[in-house]
Design a protein around this motif. Structure first.
Motif, short mmCIF file in Angstrom:
data_model
loop_
_atom_site.label_atom_id
_atom_site.label_comp_id
_atom_site.label_asym_id
_atom_site.label_seq_id
_atom_site.Cartn_x
_atom_site.Cartn_y
_atom_site.Cartn_z
N VAL A 42 0.85 -1.18 0.00
CA VAL A 42 0.00 0.00 0.00
C VAL A 42 0.89 1.24 0.00
O VAL A 42 2.01 1.21 0.53
CB VAL A 42 -0.95 0.01 1.22
CG1 VAL A 42 -0.19 0.14 2.53
CG2 VAL A 42 -1.98 1.12 1.12
N VAL A 43 0.42 2.28 -0.62
CA VAL A 43 1.11 3.56 -0.63
C VAL A 43 0.12 4.62 -0.18
O VAL A 43 -1.04 4.61 -0.62
CB VAL A 43 1.62 3.91 -2.04
CG1 VAL A 43 2.23 5.30 -2.07
CG2 VAL A 43 2.63 2.88 -2.52
N ILE A 44 0.55 5.50 0.70
CA ILE A 44 -0.31 6.61 1.09
C ILE A 44 0.41 7.92 0.81
O ILE A 44 1.64 7.95 0.72
CB ILE A 44 -0.74 6.56 2.58
CG1 ILE A 44 0.47 6.72 3.50
CG2 ILE A 44 -1.50 5.29 2.89
CD1 ILE A 44 0.08 7.06 4.91
N SER A 45 -0.36 8.97 0.69
CA SER A 45 0.19 10.30 0.47
C SER A 45 -0.55 11.27 1.38
O SER A 45 -1.78 11.26 1.43
CB SER A 45 0.00 10.69 -1.00
OG SER A 45 0.36 12.04 -1.19
N ILE A 46 0.20 12.05 2.11
CA ILE A 46 -0.39 13.09 2.94
C ILE A 46 0.02 14.42 2.34
O ILE A 46 1.20 14.74 2.29
CB ILE A 46 0.07 12.97 4.41
CG1 ILE A 46 -0.37 11.62 4.97
CG2 ILE A 46 -0.46 14.12 5.24
CD1 ILE A 46 0.10 11.33 6.35
N GLU A 47 -0.95 15.15 1.87
CA GLU A 47 -0.69 16.39 1.17
C GLU A 47 -1.40 17.55 1.84
O GLU A 47 -2.47 17.39 2.42
CB GLU A 47 -1.16 16.27 -0.29
CG GLU A 47 -0.45 15.14 -1.02
CD GLU A 47 -0.96 14.94 -2.44
OE1 GLU A 47 -1.55 15.89 -3.00
OE2 GLU A 47 -0.77 13.85 -2.97
N GLY A 48 -0.81 18.70 1.75
CA GLY A 48 -1.41 19.91 2.30
C GLY A 48 -0.43 21.06 2.23
O GLY A 48 0.76 20.87 2.01
N LYS A 49 -0.93 22.22 2.45
CA LYS A 49 -0.10 23.42 2.42
C LYS A 49 0.80 23.46 3.65
O LYS A 49 0.57 22.76 4.64
CB LYS A 49 -0.98 24.67 2.38
CG LYS A 49 -1.78 24.80 1.11
CD LYS A 49 -2.61 26.07 1.14
CE LYS A 49 -3.43 26.19 -0.13
NZ LYS A 49 -4.29 27.37 -0.11
N TRP A 50 1.79 24.34 3.59
CA TRP A 50 2.70 24.52 4.71
C TRP A 50 1.90 24.94 5.94
O TRP A 50 1.04 25.81 5.86
CB TRP A 50 3.74 25.59 4.36
CG TRP A 50 4.73 25.79 5.45
CD1 TRP A 50 5.86 25.07 5.67
CD2 TRP A 50 4.68 26.77 6.48
NE1 TRP A 50 6.52 25.54 6.77
CE2 TRP A 50 5.81 26.60 7.30
CE3 TRP A 50 3.77 27.77 6.81
CZ2 TRP A 50 6.07 27.37 8.40
CZ3 TRP A 50 4.03 28.56 7.92
CH2 TRP A 50 5.18 28.35 8.69
N GLY A 51 2.16 24.27 7.05
CA GLY A 51 1.52 24.62 8.30
C GLY A 51 0.16 23.97 8.53
O GLY A 51 -0.51 24.27 9.52
N TYR A 52 -0.25 23.07 7.67
CA TYR A 52 -1.56 22.43 7.80
C TYR A 52 -1.53 21.16 8.66
O TYR A 52 -2.55 20.54 8.85
CB TYR A 52 -2.14 22.11 6.43
CG TYR A 52 -2.91 23.26 5.82
CD1 TYR A 52 -2.47 24.58 5.93
CD2 TYR A 52 -4.07 23.04 5.12
CE1 TYR A 52 -3.16 25.62 5.37
CE2 TYR A 52 -4.79 24.09 4.55
CZ TYR A 52 -4.32 25.37 4.69
OH TYR A 52 -5.03 26.41 4.14
N GLY A 53 -0.36 20.75 9.15
CA GLY A 53 -0.29 19.64 10.08
C GLY A 53 0.12 18.30 9.50
O GLY A 53 -0.14 17.26 10.11
N LYS A 54 0.78 18.31 8.35
CA LYS A 54 1.22 17.04 7.75
C LYS A 54 2.20 16.31 8.67
O LYS A 54 2.04 15.12 8.92
CB LYS A 54 1.86 17.29 6.38
CG LYS A 54 0.94 17.91 5.35
CD LYS A 54 1.64 18.21 4.05
CE LYS A 54 2.80 19.16 4.16
NZ LYS A 54 2.49 20.53 4.55
#
Length: 150
Positions: A42-54
């Motif tokens: 399985v592969v996951i990706s956590i994406e978000g803008k800077w400072g969003y809590g990744k």
């Protein structure tokens, strides 16, 4: 002002609690990462803008995985931004992965897998003959030799 809040990611402990309720989400991701041996992966990706809590979410996922003593997963951090160039990316990943396997609590049962990964990564030592690949290729080769000697 009672307390100071840094910009560092949380760990979900009493000093840096999860005030945005990401724990349930992180637990679901952690549970989806624990696979049977027959699984294809399985592969996951956590994406978000800077400072969003990744980074905080990743820390909460790792905390949940470490708390699962029945599976005892091997967890290691790999930062591709610290690798010199794209041609060394795969080899550096394999070296760090093999090192994590070799130093885990299950080192005895995973030692062969670590040695096979390191042997596979030695294919990349050919890079030292490619113009511009030095001194990194020789450095990685020495690291591999030291790890294989263990």
């Amino acid at each position: 002002m009672k307390s100071f809040h840094s910009d560092l990611p949380i760990n979900g402990d009493h000093e840096t609690p999860d005030r945005l309720n990401r724990s349930e989400y992180s637990t679901r991701i952690a549970n989806s990462l624990v696979l049977s041996q027959e699984s294809a992966g399985v592969v996951i990706s956590i994406e978000g803008k800077w400072g969003y809590g990744k980074s905080s979410t990743i820390n909460l996922i790792k905390k949940e995985l470490r708390a699962d003593s029945s599976n005892n997963p091997i967890i290691f951090d790999f930062n591709p931004w610290l690798v010199g160039n794209a041609s060394n990316l795969v080899q550096e990943f394999l070296v760090q992965f093999a090192s994590a396997i070799g130093t885990s609590d299950r080192a005895k049962e995973t030692q062969d897998a670590a040695k096979q990964l390191l042997a596979y990564s030695q294919i990349f030592t050919v890079l030292k003959w490619v113009p511009g690949a030095e001194p990194w290729a020789s450095l990685v080769e020495k690291v591999l030799e030291l790890l294989l000697a263990k």
